[in-house]
Write an enzyme that holds these catalytic residues in place. Structure first.
Site, PDB file in Angstrom:
ATOM      1  N   ASP A   1      -1.288   2.259  -7.493  1.00 28.49           N
ATOM      2  CA  ASP A   1      -1.848   1.903  -6.073  1.00 28.49           C
ATOM      3  C   ASP A   1      -1.719   3.165  -5.288  1.00 28.49           C
ATOM      4  O   ASP A   1      -2.792   3.514  -4.562  1.00 28.49           O
ATOM      5  CB  ASP A   1      -1.047   1.020  -5.312  1.00 28.49           C
TER       6      ASP A   1
ATOM      7  N   SER B   1      -0.445  -1.804   1.988  1.00 30.18           N
ATOM      8  CA  SER B   1       0.715  -1.195   2.498  1.00 30.18           C
ATOM      9  C   SER B   1       0.574   0.386   1.922  1.00 30.18           C
ATOM     10  O   SER B   1       0.881   1.364   2.801  1.00 30.18           O
ATOM     11  CB  SER B   1       1.960  -1.859   1.767  1.00 30.18           C
TER      12      SER B   1
HETATM   13  O1  PMV Z   1      -0.676  -6.664  -5.481  1.00 30.42           O
HETATM   14  P1  PMV Z   1      -0.958  -5.229  -5.500  1.00 30.42           P
HETATM   15  O2  PMV Z   1      -2.274  -4.728  -5.013  1.00 30.42           O
HETATM   16  O3  PMV Z   1      -0.018  -4.408  -4.658  1.00 30.42           O
HETATM   17  O4  PMV Z   1      -1.045  -4.552  -6.921  1.00 30.42           O
HETATM   18  C1  PMV Z   1       0.250  -4.454  -7.564  1.00 30.42           C
HETATM   19  C2  PMV Z   1       0.047  -4.152  -9.138  1.00 30.42           C
HETATM   20  C3  PMV Z   1       1.146  -4.459 -10.016  1.00 30.42           C
HETATM   21  O5  PMV Z   1       0.744  -4.003 -11.462  1.00 30.42           O
HETATM   22  C4  PMV Z   1       1.363  -6.022 -10.000  1.00 30.42           C
HETATM   23  C5  PMV Z   1       2.351  -3.644  -9.390  1.00 30.42           C
HETATM   24  C6  PMV Z   1       2.394  -2.254  -9.894  1.00 30.42           C
HETATM   25  O6  PMV Z   1       3.318  -1.728  -9.347  1.00 30.42           O
HETATM   26  O7  PMV Z   1       1.638  -1.560 -10.391  1.00 30.42           O
END
Ligand code: PMV
Length: 315
Positions: free
Chosen positions: A152, A109
């Site tokens: 991200d 996303s």
């Molecule tokens: O699942 P992903 O790739 O969107 O990673 C999220 C990472 C988290 O640490 C779980 C949430 C965040 O906001 O950093």
């Protein structure tokens, strides 16, 4: 003088990412390390329209106003990009393509939002400021999963490994390149659900959960030192320890644990889940590129429908 007139069309690209250390703990202020995974990418092509926003994608084709709820992050990214980059745009036709699997912790996303920002900037013939790009992706990510850490949003446009600390990023230089294998469990994992589960557990058992968070933070710091000094074995053991922390946070699954076990049985220096968990992918550290090939085979035998090798930290 360079021309600043808008172009007839615009194109943008942004890539997948892997979180190597710090997922979940980063939401509570811990450091995190992420790697760009450029072979999987979102691509966006835009052209002006007389009015309205028209989306053309594998998930939905039609007017943005009538898009289903799961497209809301995409619609948010388009509106944010127009507002921040080219506010005079009367309307826009947006074609979206992506080779990044959804809900696998690979940043699909965020990458689509990044590609939208870059495509709108290319159409407007403008350089896209890194902070503007970050803000546009974050607007979309907030719609996708509440209160994203921002990791991200940086990782999907990063050129190399990044260290994220207190909302800021810096480039991470490895003393020696490291070769990782990423394996998809084939099962989607919802980041918002995983982040919500951890929040509820922390409210119920603050001391236990904060203890795990501190351990994950300290492990990430030790791993950074190990990467900077070329100690691959120490990086691997920190990955193993981080996986146990994520198991203790309740975001792993039997399927992810089985892939982690299979990677270790095939000689991985370390292995862990990556991203939000509850499904998605694992990442394993190989001894070498030939060993990575053997790890890929072992992970596929253990049930992973897709695997990839990624060498990070090359000069
Ligand atoms: O699942 P992903 O790739 O969107 O990673 C999220 C990472 C988290 O640490 C779980 C949430 C965040 O906001 O950093």
């Amino acid at each position: 003088m360079p021309s600043t007139a808008p172009r007839l069309t615009g194109d943008g690209r942004s890539h997948a990412k892997i979180i190597l250390f710090g997922e979940h703990a980063v939401v509570y202020g811990a450091p995190a390390v992420a790697l760009p995974m450029t072979r999987l990418a979102a691509t966006v092509h835009v052209r002006p329209e007389a009015s309205g926003i028209h989306i053309d994608s594998a998930l939905y084709s039609g007017e943005a106003e009538r898009a289903p709820d799961h497209l809301l992050p995409v619609v948010t990214a388009i509106r944010a990009a127009i507002r921040r980059i080219a506010p005079l745009t009367p309307g826009l036709w947006v074609r979206i393509g992506s080779s990044i699997p959804h809900e696998r912790g690979l940043g699909s996303s965020a990458a689509v939002a990044g590609a939208i920002a870059r495509a709108v900037a290319s159409l407007a013939n403008r350089d896209l400021d890194a902070q503007d790009c970050h803000r546009i992706i974050q607007e979309a990510e907030r719609v996708a999963h509440g209160a994203p850490s921002g990791l991200d949003a940086y990782a999907v446009v990063a050129d190399g490994p990044i260290l994220f600390r207190q909302g800021q990023i810096s480039t991470l230089t490895f003393a020696e390149p490291l070769t990782f294998v990423i394996a998809d469990s084939g099962i989607p994992g919802s980041t918002s659900e995983a982040v919500g589960d951890v929040r509820r557990r922390r409210n119920a058992e603050p001391e236990r959960i904060d203890g795990i968070m501190l351990d994950l933070a300290a492990g990430a710091e030790r791993a950074v030192t190990a990467m900077q000094t070329g100690d691959a074995r120490a990086v691997g053991s920190e990955m193993d320890r981080a996986h146990q922390g994520l198991v203790d946070l309740g975001v792993s699954t039997p399927g992810l644990n089985a892939l982690v076990d299979a990677a270790r049985a095939a000689g991985a220096l370390g292995a862990k889940l990556t991203g939000g968990g509850l499904g998605g992918c694992v990442i394993a550290l190989a001894e070498s590129e030939p060993h990575a090939e053997r790890l890929e085979t072992a992970l596929r035998h253990a049930g992973a429908p897709r695997t990839w090798t990624l060498t990070a930290g090359e000069a």
